[in-house]
Design an enzyme around this catalytic site. Structure first.
Site, PDB file in Angstrom:
ATOM      1  N   TYR A 141      -8.419  18.113  10.644  1.00  0.00           N
ATOM      2  CA  TYR A 141      -8.015  16.772  11.092  1.00  0.00           C
ATOM      3  C   TYR A 141      -9.141  15.776  10.821  1.00  0.00           C
ATOM      4  O   TYR A 141     -10.308  16.071  11.106  1.00  0.00           O
ATOM      5  CB  TYR A 141      -7.708  16.774  12.597  1.00  0.00           C
ATOM      6  N   ARG A 145       1.473  14.831  -4.825  1.00  0.00           N
ATOM      7  CA  ARG A 145       2.327  13.822  -4.192  1.00  0.00           C
ATOM      8  C   ARG A 145       1.518  13.107  -3.122  1.00  0.00           C
ATOM      9  O   ARG A 145       1.167  13.678  -2.097  1.00  0.00           O
ATOM     10  CB  ARG A 145       3.554  14.488  -3.565  1.00  0.00           C
ATOM     11  N   GLU A 181      -8.832  11.919  11.270  1.00  0.00           N
ATOM     12  CA  GLU A 181      -8.462  10.518  11.515  1.00  0.00           C
ATOM     13  C   GLU A 181      -9.694   9.625  11.400  1.00  0.00           C
ATOM     14  O   GLU A 181     -10.760   9.945  11.917  1.00  0.00           O
ATOM     15  CB  GLU A 181      -7.824  10.377  12.898  1.00  0.00           C
ATOM     16  N   THR A 236       1.838   5.448  -6.186  1.00  0.00           N
ATOM     17  CA  THR A 236       1.854   6.862  -5.872  1.00  0.00           C
ATOM     18  C   THR A 236       0.900   7.540  -6.862  1.00  0.00           C
ATOM     19  O   THR A 236       0.438   6.915  -7.822  1.00  0.00           O
ATOM     20  CB  THR A 236       3.270   7.473  -6.015  1.00  0.00           C
ATOM     21  N   LYS A 285       3.109  10.481 -10.449  1.00  0.00           N
ATOM     22  CA  LYS A 285       4.019  10.180 -11.567  1.00  0.00           C
ATOM     23  C   LYS A 285       3.212  10.258 -12.862  1.00  0.00           C
ATOM     24  O   LYS A 285       2.704  11.326 -13.209  1.00  0.00           O
ATOM     25  CB  LYS A 285       4.709   8.836 -11.328  1.00  0.00           C
ATOM     26  N   ASP A 317       3.302  -2.956  -7.427  1.00  0.00           N
ATOM     27  CA  ASP A 317       3.644  -1.552  -7.172  1.00  0.00           C
ATOM     28  C   ASP A 317       3.712  -0.875  -8.541  1.00  0.00           C
ATOM     29  O   ASP A 317       4.703  -0.984  -9.257  1.00  0.00           O
ATOM     30  CB  ASP A 317       4.987  -1.469  -6.448  1.00  0.00           C
TER      31      ASP A 317
HETATM   32  N1  DSN Z   1      11.715   7.999  -6.177  1.00  0.00           N
HETATM   33  C1  DSN Z   1      10.882   7.295  -7.114  1.00  0.00           C
HETATM   34  C2  DSN Z   1      11.442   7.286  -8.489  1.00  0.00           C
HETATM   35  O1  DSN Z   1      12.079   8.261  -8.855  1.00  0.00           O
HETATM   36  O2  DSN Z   1      11.269   6.338  -9.222  1.00  0.00           O
HETATM   37  C3  DSN Z   1      10.571   5.951  -6.624  1.00  0.00           C
HETATM   38  O3  DSN Z   1      10.181   6.008  -5.304  1.00  0.00           O
END
Ligand code: DSN
Length: 422
Positions: free
Chosen positions: A56, A237, A58, A228, A231, A202
């Site tokens: 943990y 993730r 925090e 994120t 990708k 974003d």
């Molecule tokens: N779920 C993502 C995507 O597939 O583009 C976006 O959050």
């Protein structure tokens, strides 16, 4: 499951282990075209599955609410420094659990419930968390949406400016989930400045392209960058928020204690490794190859009579509009899945059909590029897609089975990072 790969899991919970093994086979044997997915490296997988899970933490490095942070502080500080270096930003927060919580933290940092926020409409290629009605961000805030032009499929920056000046939003989001074209961050910055709005990029989909120099960077143009990490960036993730120094305190406070508790330290470690990998010359080559593959695939699809939103792509993503075909998006996506080609059904701008049964399919090249496929393979990929869509229209299951075998054959020659099988 290969017991030597996950011996403890196989011994403790063979049922669960068998599902993981089946997923490994599926990921190895299929052509994965979902543009928001990828294959992480074995190093990222290892970092994400460590004893860091047990801790943990925090707070932030040097300012924690729990003791025993000697190693965790170093790991998080390393991830932060790597993010700052790679993206050229003053400040990075690597704790958001994923993209939606990261975006929610931005609202918490800059807006009050009821404020007007502006983002791209979900059916036009935006994201739920950019103020779309069914998301908390669309019910707690007053979401106003921009889109793309019907004739070009491109953002009309003059129309966005006009709307922003009329609505005076507190936040403007640029970026989205189904945008095949380059985002003009400078144009958005001048609109946000005129409208007095905080500008958020974003870049979840294109973070890896930005890191590898295959898409312009939002750094220096926007107030906050949200992304994120799983990708095109090819990490675990998770998510990151990056900003100018003046916003650092507000962002950190919004993530913790505003919205989250303890950070997922094993994910932080995986992010640190992914950022290290993304800083290597090989990643620059990867990012450019992703775009080259997408352009080659788009050209091959156009040659085969497919209609593409905006007429093609500048990045990793292609949105196929099946309105003119006999097969709606969901039927095509399911047929492709049976043919070993994994895509998702997607709305297209001005879609006459409903979001759960839309007219398009969304594809992309991050995963196949991670396996080493090049532009010369893209005509074959386009052929498979054309044959599968045709087979779906005719209800020809046998043809889908033939494609599936051909796909598995090719993929066996291109082992996936992080997977034992090919
Ligand atoms: N779920 C993502 C995507 O597939 O583009 C976006 O959050």
């Amino acid at each position: 499951m290969n017991a030597s790969r996950h011996p403890a899991l196989s011994a403790t919970d063979p049922e669960l282990a068998s599902f993981v093994a089946a997923e490994e086979v599926l990921q190895a044997q299929t052509l994965r075209l979902i543009p928001s997915e990828n294959y992480v490296s074995a190093a990222v997988l290892e970092a994400s599955g460590t004893v860091l899970q047990n801790k943990y933490s925090e707070g932030y490095p040097g300012r924690r609410y729990y003791e025993g942070q000697q190693n965790i502080d170093r790991i998080e500080a390393l991830a932060v420094e790597r993010a700052k270096g790679l993206f050229g930003v003053d400040h990075a927060n690597v704790q958001p659990y994923s993209g939606s919580p990261a975006n929610l933290a931005v609202y918490l940092a800059f807006a009050q419930p009821g404020d007007t926020v502006m983002g791209m409409a979900l059916p036009m290629g935006g994201h739920l968390t950019h103020g779309w009605g069914v998301s908390a961000t669309g019910s707690w805030f007053r979401g106003v949406q921009y889109g793309v032009r019907a004739d070009t499929g491109l953002i009309d920056y003059d129309a966005v400016r006009e709307q922003a000046l009329a609505e005076r939003p507190r936040l403007i989001f640029c970026g989205g989930t189904a945008l095949p074209r380059t985002i003009d961050f400078a144009a958005f910055a001048s609109i946000a400045q005129e409208a007095g709005a905080v500008l958020v990029a974003d870049v979840a989909h294109i973070a890896g392209l930005i890191a590898g120099g295959a898409h312009p960077s939002p750094a220096g143009h926007v107030d906050v960058v949200s992304t994120t990490t799983h990708k095109t960036l090819r990490g675990p993730r998770g998510a990151m928020l990056m900003c100018r120094e003046e916003h650092a305190k507000a962002i950190d406070k919004a993530v913790f204690p505003g919205l989250q508790g303890g950070p997922h330290n094993q994910t932080t470690a995986g992010i640190a490794v992914a950022l290290h990998e993304a800083a290597q010359p090989s990643f620059v080559r990867y990012a450019h190859a992703v775009v080259a593959n997408a352009k080659a695939l788009a050209a091959a699809l156009l040659e085969r009579g497919f209609d593409l939103v905006s007429g093609g792509t500048d990045n990793h993503l292609i949105l196929i509009d099946l309105t003119g075909k006999d097969v709606p998006g969901k039927v095509a996506a399911k047929a492709l899945d049976r043919a070993g080609i994994v895509v998702n059904h997607n709305t297209v701008p001005f879609d006459p059909r409903k979001p759960f049964d839309p007219s398009g399919i969304r594809i992309g090249t991050p995963s196949l590029t991670s396996r080493g496929l090049t532009a010369e393979h893209m005509p074959l990929v386009a052929d498979w897609i054309a044959r599968a869509v045709d087979a779906a229209a005719k209800g020809d299951e046998q043809a889908l089975g033939v494609i599936r075998a051909e796909v598995a054959d090719l993929m066996a020659a291109f082992p996936a990072p992080g997977l034992p099988l090919s």
